[in-house]
Design a protein around this motif. Structure first.
Motif, PDB file in Angstrom:
ATOM      1  N   ASP A  55      43.678  11.849  46.930  1.00  0.00           N
ATOM      2  CA  ASP A  55      43.213  10.686  47.772  1.00  0.00           C
ATOM      3  C   ASP A  55      44.116   9.177  47.773  1.00  0.00           C
ATOM      4  OD1 ASP A  55      40.850  12.451  48.199  1.00  0.00           O
ATOM      5  OD2 ASP A  55      39.713  11.584  47.052  1.00  0.00           O
ATOM      6  N   GLY A  56      44.935   9.158  46.794  1.00  0.00           N
ATOM      7  CA  GLY A  56      45.528   7.814  46.711  1.00  0.00           C
ATOM      8  C   GLY A  56      47.021   8.130  47.346  1.00  0.00           C
ATOM      9  N   ASP A  57      47.340   9.214  47.817  1.00  0.00           N
ATOM     10  CA  ASP A  57      48.595   9.475  48.587  1.00  0.00           C
ATOM     11  C   ASP A  57      48.485   8.883  49.890  1.00  0.00           C
ATOM     12  OD1 ASP A  57      49.952  10.955  46.540  1.00  0.00           O
ATOM     13  OD2 ASP A  57      48.916  12.421  47.039  1.00  0.00           O
ATOM     14  N   VAL A  58      49.630   8.053  50.170  1.00  0.00           N
ATOM     15  CA  VAL A  58      49.843   7.203  51.444  1.00  0.00           C
ATOM     16  C   VAL A  58      50.802   8.076  52.361  1.00  0.00           C
ATOM     17  CG1 VAL A  58      50.726   5.089  52.264  1.00  0.00           C
ATOM     18  CG2 VAL A  58      49.429   5.263  50.146  1.00  0.00           C
ATOM     19  N   TYR A  69      54.941  11.350  52.134  1.00  0.00           N
ATOM     20  CA  TYR A  69      53.622  10.665  51.357  1.00  0.00           C
ATOM     21  C   TYR A  69      54.291   9.789  50.167  1.00  0.00           C
ATOM     22  CZ  TYR A  69      50.434  13.703  53.956  1.00  0.00           C
ATOM     23  OH  TYR A  69      49.707  14.023  54.990  1.00  0.00           O
ATOM     24  N   ILE A  70      53.766   9.076  49.533  1.00  0.00           N
ATOM     25  CA  ILE A  70      54.044   8.259  48.527  1.00  0.00           C
ATOM     26  C   ILE A  70      52.630   8.089  47.810  1.00  0.00           C
ATOM     27  CG2 ILE A  70      54.036   6.188  49.651  1.00  0.00           C
ATOM     28  CD1 ILE A  70      56.268   5.293  47.870  1.00  0.00           C
ATOM     29  N   GLY A  71      52.640   8.140  46.523  1.00  0.00           N
ATOM     30  CA  GLY A  71      51.346   7.642  45.884  1.00  0.00           C
ATOM     31  C   GLY A  71      51.200   6.194  46.077  1.00  0.00           C
ATOM     32  N   ASP A 128      48.468   3.029  55.033  1.00  0.00           N
ATOM     33  CA  ASP A 128      47.487   2.714  53.677  1.00  0.00           C
ATOM     34  C   ASP A 128      46.521   4.009  53.473  1.00  0.00           C
ATOM     35  OD1 ASP A 128      49.005   0.355  53.364  1.00  0.00           O
ATOM     36  OD2 ASP A 128      47.670  -0.867  54.480  1.00  0.00           O
ATOM     37  N   SER A 129      46.554   4.806  54.181  1.00  0.00           N
ATOM     38  CA  SER A 129      45.544   5.984  53.733  1.00  0.00           C
ATOM     39  C   SER A 129      46.279   7.298  54.485  1.00  0.00           C
ATOM     40  CB  SER A 129      44.560   5.569  54.752  1.00  0.00           C
ATOM     41  OG  SER A 129      44.508   5.738  56.124  1.00  0.00           O
ATOM     42  N   ARG A 130      45.645   8.356  53.791  1.00  0.00           N
ATOM     43  CA  ARG A 130      46.063   9.648  54.199  1.00  0.00           C
ATOM     44  C   ARG A 130      46.017   9.897  55.669  1.00  0.00           C
ATOM     45  NH1 ARG A 130      44.237  14.097  50.297  1.00  0.00           N
ATOM     46  NH2 ARG A 130      44.712  14.876  52.199  1.00  0.00           N
TER      47      ARG A 130
END
Length: 131
Positions: A55-58, A69-71, A128-130
């Motif tokens: 859920d925290g991956d960007v 993606y990036i954490g 800022d969000s997946r």
């Protein structure tokens, strides 16, 4: 993203070539910018569906028709920079698809200008969000 916004992640022609080769062998792939641990801070390439996104991956964007993606914690540190994905000779990350190709992905970066940062701030917080 708006047309005048800089991409948060781009790839060199050499990286795009390796991505195309990997996609030819493995099908759709995705990237995740590692935050350290086992393989340092290398961009890791996985077959889509074989890497569990959190859920925290960007989602930063796409390179070579592959999501990148990036954490979230890493994004906080890197949000002022454009990631430039390149390749260099060497051994890829232990679990990354570039392992065994004789090349490895490498993240370079450059700081966004004040103008670029203003454009990014004015755009929707897409990174800022997946997605």
């Amino acid at each position: 993203m708006k047309e005048d916004c800089p991409a948060r992640v781009i790839a060199t022609p050499a990286a795009l070539d390796l991505i195309a080769r990997l996609r030819g062998v493995h099908g759709a792939v995705l990237f995740h910018q590692s935050g350290g641990c086992c393989d340092g801070s290398a961009p890791m390439c996985y077959p889509q569906g074989e890497f569990l996104l959190g859920d925290g991956d960007v989602l930063l964007g796409e390179i070579g028709a592959s999501p990148f993606y990036i954490g979230a914690a890493q994004f906080v540190y890197w949000k002022h920079t454009q990631l430039v994905i390149d390749v260099v000779p060497g051994q890829g990350g232990m679990f990354s698809l570039d392992n065994g190709t004789g090349l490895r992905f490498l993240t370079r970066s450059r700081l966004f200008s004040d103008d670029e940062l203003a454009h990014l701030a004015a755009a929707a917080p897409a990174a800022d969000s997946r997605a």
